[in-house]
Design a protein around this motif. Structure first.
Motif, PDB file in Angstrom:
ATOM      1  N   TYR A  18      22.171   1.539   4.679  1.00 17.96           N
ATOM      2  CA  TYR A  18      22.832   2.340   5.714  1.00 17.96           C
ATOM      3  C   TYR A  18      24.187   1.727   6.037  1.00 17.96           C
ATOM      4  CZ  TYR A  18      23.530   5.255   9.816  1.00 17.96           C
ATOM      5  OH  TYR A  18      24.033   6.160  10.709  1.00 17.96           O
ATOM      6  N   GLN A  19      25.219   2.543   5.975  1.00 19.70           N
ATOM      7  CA  GLN A  19      26.578   2.103   6.285  1.00 19.70           C
ATOM      8  C   GLN A  19      26.875   2.434   7.735  1.00 19.70           C
ATOM      9  OE1 GLN A  19      28.758   0.613   3.824  1.00 19.70           O
ATOM     10  NE2 GLN A  19      29.881   0.026   5.668  1.00 19.70           N
ATOM     11  N   LEU A  20      26.974   1.396   8.571  1.00 17.26           N
ATOM     12  CA  LEU A  20      27.286   1.594   9.974  1.00 17.26           C
ATOM     13  C   LEU A  20      28.793   1.669  10.158  1.00 17.26           C
ATOM     14  CD1 LEU A  20      24.552  -0.264   9.755  1.00 17.26           C
ATOM     15  CD2 LEU A  20      24.753  -0.291  12.220  1.00 17.26           C
ATOM     16  N   GLU A  21      29.208   1.892  11.377  1.00 16.51           N
ATOM     17  CA  GLU A  21      30.637   1.971  11.667  1.00 16.51           C
ATOM     18  C   GLU A  21      31.269   0.585  11.625  1.00 16.51           C
ATOM     19  OE1 GLU A  21      31.087   3.911  15.386  1.00 16.51           O
ATOM     20  OE2 GLU A  21      30.318   5.852  14.685  1.00 16.51           O
ATOM     21  N   GLU A  22      32.587   0.560  11.560  1.00 21.99           N
ATOM     22  CA  GLU A  22      33.392  -0.656  11.615  1.00 21.99           C
ATOM     23  C   GLU A  22      33.061  -1.628  10.483  1.00 21.99           C
ATOM     24  OE1 GLU A  22      32.842  -2.292  15.453  1.00 21.99           O
ATOM     25  OE2 GLU A  22      33.824  -0.636  16.507  1.00 21.99           O
ATOM     26  N   GLY A  23      32.815  -1.090   9.280  1.00 22.28           N
ATOM     27  CA  GLY A  23      32.637  -1.939   8.116  1.00 22.28           C
ATOM     28  C   GLY A  23      31.365  -2.747   8.101  1.00 22.28           C
ATOM     29  N   THR A  24      30.303  -2.245   8.730  1.00 24.58           N
ATOM     30  CA  THR A  24      29.025  -2.953   8.771  1.00 24.58           C
ATOM     31  C   THR A  24      28.018  -2.254   7.865  1.00 24.58           C
ATOM     32  OG1 THR A  24      29.430  -3.653  11.047  1.00 24.58           O
ATOM     33  CG2 THR A  24      27.171  -3.809  10.244  1.00 24.58           C
ATOM     34  N   PHE A  25      27.330  -3.035   7.047  1.00 27.24           N
ATOM     35  CA  PHE A  25      26.381  -2.500   6.077  1.00 27.24           C
ATOM     36  C   PHE A  25      25.022  -3.150   6.282  1.00 27.24           C
ATOM     37  CE2 PHE A  25      24.101  -3.137   2.100  1.00 27.24           C
ATOM     38  CZ  PHE A  25      23.997  -1.836   1.617  1.00 27.24           C
ATOM     39  N   LEU A  26      23.953  -2.343   6.236  1.00 31.50           N
ATOM     40  CA  LEU A  26      22.592  -2.836   6.374  1.00 31.50           C
ATOM     41  C   LEU A  26      21.775  -2.415   5.159  1.00 31.50           C
ATOM     42  CD1 LEU A  26      20.245  -4.113   8.045  1.00 31.50           C
ATOM     43  CD2 LEU A  26      19.882  -1.840   9.031  1.00 31.50           C
ATOM     44  N   GLY A  27      21.101  -3.361   4.522  1.00 32.74           N
ATOM     45  CA  GLY A  27      20.246  -3.067   3.376  1.00 32.74           C
ATOM     46  C   GLY A  27      18.877  -3.708   3.544  1.00 32.74           C
ATOM     47  N   ILE A  28      17.823  -2.957   3.229  1.00 31.99           N
ATOM     48  CA  ILE A  28      16.450  -3.443   3.337  1.00 31.99           C
ATOM     49  C   ILE A  28      15.709  -3.085   2.050  1.00 31.99           C
ATOM     50  CG2 ILE A  28      14.291  -3.368   4.656  1.00 31.99           C
ATOM     51  CD1 ILE A  28      15.904  -2.370   7.042  1.00 31.99           C
ATOM     52  N   GLU A  29      14.936  -4.039   1.517  1.00 28.05           N
ATOM     53  CA  GLU A  29      14.217  -3.776   0.271  1.00 28.05           C
ATOM     54  C   GLU A  29      12.885  -4.532   0.265  1.00 28.05           C
ATOM     55  OE1 GLU A  29      16.631  -2.943  -3.334  1.00 28.05           O
ATOM     56  OE2 GLU A  29      15.648  -4.756  -4.096  1.00 28.05           O
ATOM     57  N   TRP A  30      11.837  -3.851  -0.200  1.00 25.57           N
ATOM     58  CA  TRP A  30      10.504  -4.432  -0.319  1.00 25.57           C
ATOM     59  C   TRP A  30      10.196  -4.663  -1.794  1.00 25.57           C
ATOM     60  CZ3 TRP A  30       7.015  -6.871   2.417  1.00 25.57           C
ATOM     61  CH2 TRP A  30       5.701  -6.975   1.943  1.00 25.57           C
ATOM     62  N   TYR A  31       9.636  -5.815  -2.095  1.00 24.42           N
ATOM     63  CA  TYR A  31       9.354  -6.264  -3.463  1.00 24.42           C
ATOM     64  C   TYR A  31       7.858  -6.459  -3.621  1.00 24.42           C
ATOM     65  CZ  TYR A  31       9.046 -10.136  -6.970  1.00 24.42           C
ATOM     66  OH  TYR A  31       8.721 -10.978  -8.018  1.00 24.42           O
ATOM     67  N   ASP A  32       7.304  -5.984  -4.740  1.00 24.11           N
ATOM     68  CA  ASP A  32       5.887  -6.190  -5.037  1.00 24.11           C
ATOM     69  C   ASP A  32       5.729  -6.363  -6.543  1.00 24.11           C
ATOM     70  OD1 ASP A  32       3.048  -5.605  -5.695  1.00 24.11           O
ATOM     71  OD2 ASP A  32       2.886  -5.157  -3.560  1.00 24.11           O
ATOM     72  N   HIS A  33       5.243  -7.519  -6.970  1.00 26.03           N
ATOM     73  CA  HIS A  33       5.066  -7.833  -8.391  1.00 26.03           C
ATOM     74  C   HIS A  33       3.611  -8.221  -8.623  1.00 26.03           C
ATOM     75  CE1 HIS A  33       5.766  -9.085 -12.443  1.00 26.03           C
ATOM     76  NE2 HIS A  33       7.075  -9.136 -12.326  1.00 26.03           N
ATOM     77  N   GLY A  34       2.912  -7.428  -9.452  1.00 28.98           N
ATOM     78  CA  GLY A  34       1.496  -7.656  -9.682  1.00 28.98           C
ATOM     79  C   GLY A  34       1.169  -8.988 -10.319  1.00 28.98           C
ATOM     80  N   LEU A  35       2.140  -9.668 -10.952  1.00 30.88           N
ATOM     81  CA  LEU A  35       1.895 -10.973 -11.562  1.00 30.88           C
ATOM     82  C   LEU A  35       2.170 -12.119 -10.606  1.00 30.88           C
ATOM     83  CD1 LEU A  35       3.506 -10.372 -15.078  1.00 30.88           C
ATOM     84  CD2 LEU A  35       1.077 -10.317 -14.491  1.00 30.88           C
ATOM     85  N   GLY A  36       2.622 -11.804  -9.396  1.00 33.08           N
ATOM     86  CA  GLY A  36       2.943 -12.835  -8.423  1.00 33.08           C
ATOM     87  C   GLY A  36       1.706 -13.394  -7.733  1.00 33.08           C
ATOM     88  N   ALA A  37       1.899 -14.524  -7.054  1.00 36.35           N
ATOM     89  CA  ALA A  37       0.802 -15.222  -6.393  1.00 36.35           C
ATOM     90  C   ALA A  37       0.500 -14.593  -5.035  1.00 36.35           C
ATOM     91  CB  ALA A  37       1.156 -16.695  -6.205  1.00 36.35           C
ATOM     92  N   THR A  38      -0.785 -14.629  -4.665  1.00 44.85           N
ATOM     93  CA  THR A  38      -1.211 -14.159  -3.347  1.00 44.85           C
ATOM     94  C   THR A  38      -1.780 -15.296  -2.508  1.00 44.85           C
ATOM     95  OG1 THR A  38      -3.363 -13.548  -4.269  1.00 44.85           O
ATOM     96  CG2 THR A  38      -1.678 -11.821  -4.154  1.00 44.85           C
ATOM     97  N   ASN A  39      -1.854 -16.507  -3.068  1.00 41.50           N
ATOM     98  CA  ASN A  39      -2.302 -17.671  -2.305  1.00 41.50           C
ATOM     99  C   ASN A  39      -1.693 -18.920  -2.927  1.00 41.50           C
ATOM    100  OD1 ASN A  39      -4.117 -18.569  -4.523  1.00 41.50           O
ATOM    101  ND2 ASN A  39      -5.306 -16.753  -3.929  1.00 41.50           N
ATOM    102  N   GLN A  40      -1.885 -20.062  -2.241  1.00 39.98           N
ATOM    103  CA  GLN A  40      -1.264 -21.300  -2.689  1.00 39.98           C
ATOM    104  C   GLN A  40      -1.790 -21.761  -4.044  1.00 39.98           C
ATOM    105  OE1 GLN A  40      -1.488 -24.583   0.096  1.00 39.98           O
ATOM    106  NE2 GLN A  40      -1.321 -26.071  -1.578  1.00 39.98           N
ATOM    107  N   ALA A  41      -3.064 -21.556  -4.316  1.00 39.30           N
ATOM    108  CA  ALA A  41      -3.657 -22.029  -5.578  1.00 39.30           C
ATOM    109  C   ALA A  41      -2.992 -21.379  -6.781  1.00 39.30           C
ATOM    110  CB  ALA A  41      -5.156 -21.761  -5.575  1.00 39.30           C
ATOM    111  N   THR A  42      -2.742 -20.087  -6.724  1.00 42.24           N
ATOM    112  CA  THR A  42      -2.102 -19.399  -7.854  1.00 42.24           C
ATOM    113  C   THR A  42      -0.596 -19.620  -7.862  1.00 42.24           C
ATOM    114  OG1 THR A  42      -2.044 -17.384  -6.518  1.00 42.24           O
ATOM    115  CG2 THR A  42      -3.881 -17.633  -8.044  1.00 42.24           C
ATOM    116  N   LEU A  43      -0.013 -19.933  -6.709  1.00 40.51           N
ATOM    117  CA  LEU A  43       1.430 -20.169  -6.623  1.00 40.51           C
ATOM    118  C   LEU A  43       1.846 -21.382  -7.448  1.00 40.51           C
ATOM    119  CD1 LEU A  43       4.009 -19.166  -4.891  1.00 40.51           C
ATOM    120  CD2 LEU A  43       3.564 -21.247  -3.576  1.00 40.51           C
ATOM    121  N   SER A  44       1.068 -22.466  -7.362  1.00 43.98           N
ATOM    122  CA  SER A  44       1.469 -23.717  -8.008  1.00 43.98           C
ATOM    123  C   SER A  44       1.439 -23.634  -9.530  1.00 43.98           C
ATOM    124  CB  SER A  44       0.555 -24.857  -7.539  1.00 43.98           C
ATOM    125  OG  SER A  44      -0.797 -24.574  -7.861  1.00 43.98           O
ATOM    126  N   ALA A  45       0.693 -22.676 -10.098  1.00 35.77           N
ATOM    127  CA  ALA A  45       0.592 -22.569 -11.560  1.00 35.77           C
ATOM    128  C   ALA A  45       1.698 -21.721 -12.169  1.00 35.77           C
ATOM    129  CB  ALA A  45      -0.768 -21.987 -11.940  1.00 35.77           C
TER     130      ALA A  45
END
Length: 406
Positions: A272-299
């Motif tokens: 969203y482009q706001l007034e006076e040269g201000t820009f806002l961007g939001i994005e959600w990321y989801d990767h099925g190969l990513g970790a869901t807990n600490q045990a899988t994160l470390s590997a």
């Protein structure tokens, strides 16, 4: 057949010498220095030594471009001096998987305890292109940049910049043959065959098709299918806007050759482009190969997709928010927030955040000065130096960069 990619690269270097009419030499000089303070649990922390980590880099990129008739070519040679104290230099990059030969080397490489100094060169681009009415054929070392995401691009299967990268002017080139067809003014079909490193038995050549087309006046879609280092990937994206709000959805389905796993990597975002040269961007990321807990994160750091940056984050889910604003006509500020929830039984244990504040001052039309502050929170490294959260091990750092083109 193993000599063919090398012959193509040599051809890309030699053909321009007699095939062009206009040649232009330009360059970029970049001076960068960074300092970080490592605390217990941070990468680089050593209770017996000084925990101030420093890096500095002076780089020069020379760019030779030529064009004439229906032909064009480009050569980019990058030289750099790098020095680091308390941290490691370099690492693996996604482009390493798609370069037949390195075409790089070090003139000087010295390591003394915690200090490392390296001076070297890289041929980052060497491409030759032929243009016809609705076709373009390119061969050699060249960038391939796909996808519509702001922070992450699932369709950018040959590698992408990280959301926190400060230098995104030039995407590294890969050794490939690229055919582009433009069936209409608002659509294109691209075929890429990228060559794997010479002598690498475990990495295969990669091929992909990418279709991009406009829908109506305000929307675009893209489709992708390919075999990337042996993995089957198919994907799609849609982007449009509604009532001044830009939105996008992009996804890729993976079938991994080595493990047989399947997963979906998708993002959804709004701008969203706001007034006076201000820009806002939001994005959600989801990767099925990513970790869901600490045990899988470390590997995960040892996995090929993660080690080379083709899987952008360790955790499965992430939220990215950016706010950019023109403070004065010459000064622009930006704030980036990345939030990673790991989904532990105790939510606070798995959550981590990364904050990055950038100030960019325009010194002239061809020069700018960047000041960047990065701060992370979350659980740090464990006793085996394995990560316990996405960002908790990153030390607070301050970076200053001057960049000029000539």
């Amino acid at each position: 057949m193993s000599r063919w990619p090398s012959t193509c690269l040599l051809t890309a270097l030699l053909l321009p010498l007699s095939a062009t009419h206009a040649v232009e030499l330009t360059g970029r000089l970049s001076l960068l220095g960074s300092a970080a303070r490592a605390e217990r649990g941070d990468a680089g922390y050593n209770q017996l030594d000084n925990d101030t980590l420093t890096t500095d880099q002076q780089s020069l990129r020379l760019m030779l471009e030529g064009a004439g008739g229906n032909r064009e070519w480009s050569l980019h040679l990058k030289t750099a001096r790098q020095h680091a104290s308390g941290v490691a230099l370099g690492g693996q990059h996604s482009s390493d998987l798609f370069r037949y030969r390195e075409l790089a080397g070090d003139w000087h490489h010295e390591t003394d305890g915690n200090n490392t100094t390296r001076i070297g060169y890289t041929l980052d681009r060497a491409a030759y292109k032929l243009r016809f009415d609705d076709l373009t054929l390119g061969i050699g070392r060249q960038p391939v940049d796909w996808g519509s995401g702001r922070f992450w691009q699932p369709l950018n299967v040959f590698g992408a910049f990280a959301p926190t990268d400060l230098d995104t002017d030039f995407k590294p080139g890969i050794d490939a043959a690229v055919l582009e067809w433009y069936p209409s003014p608002f659509s294109s079909l691209t075929a890429v065959h990228a060559f794997s490193p010479n002598g690498s038995d475990g990495i295969k050549d990669s091929s992909a098709l990418y279709l991009r087309s406009q829908i109506g006046e305000r929307s675009e879609f893209a489709l992708l299918a390919g075999h990337i280092i042996g993995n089957e990937i198919v994907g799609a994206s849609v982007e449009s806007d509604w009532a001044g709000l830009g939105w996008r959805v992009e996804a890729a389905h993976y079938h991994l050759e080595q493990s047989g796993e399947t997963a979906v990597f998708w993002i959804a975002g709004v701008d969203y482009q706001l007034e006076e040269g201000t820009f806002l961007g939001i994005e959600w990321y989801d990767h099925g190969l990513g970790a869901t807990n600490q045990a899988t994160l470390s590997a995960l750091p040892s996995e090929r997709l993660v080690a080379y940056g083709l899987q952008p984050q360790l955790g499965r889910r992430m939220l990215g928010i950016t706010l950019e604003r023109d403070i004065t006509p010459l000064l622009r500020g930006s704030y980036l927030l990345l939030f990673s929830p790991l989904g532990e039984s105790d939510v606070q244990l798995g959550n981590s955040t990364l904050h990055q504040v950038n100030l960019t001052y325009s010194v002239s039309n061809e020069s700018d000065l960047l000041l960047s502050l990065q701060y992370a929170s979350g659980r740090g490294l464990d006793q085996q130096a394995d990560p316990r959260s996405e960002f908790g091990h990153l030390p607070t750092s301050l970076t200053l960069r001057f960049r000029t083109y000539f």
